[in-house]
Design an enzyme around this catalytic site. Sequence first.
Site, mmCIF file in Angstrom:
data_model
loop_
_atom_site.group_PDB
_atom_site.id
_atom_site.type_symbol
_atom_site.label_atom_id
_atom_site.label_comp_id
_atom_site.label_asym_id
_atom_site.label_seq_id
_atom_site.Cartn_x
_atom_site.Cartn_y
_atom_site.Cartn_z
ATOM 1 N N SER A 1 45.199 38.546 42.866
ATOM 2 C CA SER A 1 43.567 39.934 42.374
ATOM 3 C C SER A 1 44.628 41.006 41.691
ATOM 4 C CB SER A 1 43.249 40.494 43.570
ATOM 5 O OG SER A 1 41.764 41.024 43.534
ATOM 6 N N HIS B 1 39.031 36.804 39.942
ATOM 7 C CA HIS B 1 38.277 36.327 40.719
ATOM 8 C C HIS B 1 36.796 35.993 39.630
ATOM 9 C CE1 HIS B 1 39.939 37.905 43.914
ATOM 10 N NE2 HIS B 1 39.377 39.525 42.925
#
Length: 229
Positions: A124, A159
């Site tokens: 991330s 994501h």
Amino acid sequence: MIQGQIIAIGGGGFSEGSEPRLDTYILEQCPTSKPKIGFLGTASGDAESYRQKFYARFSQLNCLPAHLTFFRRTPDLADWVMQQDAIYVGGGNTLSLLAIWEAWNLPPLLKEAARNGTILAGVSAGAVCWFESALTDARAGTLMPLKCLNFISGSCCPHYSLEAERKPTFEKLVRNGDISPGIAIDDGAAAHFVDGQLKHVISGHDGSAAYKVIQSPNGAMTEPLKVNS
């Protein structure tokens, strides 16, 4: 761009108790039989709960896990960084991560370590920080472009398939020229770069993938990349 290896994970891995393949893949790239892997939880404010997840996963693997904190007494950075065979950067707030690293002059040390063979990896925020720019939700309620370290040219979005607003926002920014064309990575997938060039896409579970996002005659388009494993 820098010389060396960077493994960018879109989401998941040890932080979610999932996709152990993504974590073992990092260790497999190290040249030593029992590599030293250091965790940087800067983007989460060095959250204790996050660090515990790191040790829960990596203490079960054939490696020597360690961590570095910036929110308590911090050791000699050069000494710590150069000891690691791999450095794993956790998720959280990318903007805050970059500001703290800049204050401590950490990026040049990471660049030198990569040239010397240390694997740079992360999930991330810890994945996108290595790129020229990224799509981030560092400010609550909005997705925005953010200049990053530029160890890898182009942009990155994590994501990608999990969060509904990621794909249309990233494509819009690429279409308008507000962010460079780049790569988007699903949760459960990772992109492995060598000397700034994409070499492999790794999938930790069925359906997870990475994508090339480029400008097109119709604006912008997302193209799946070949998954190598």
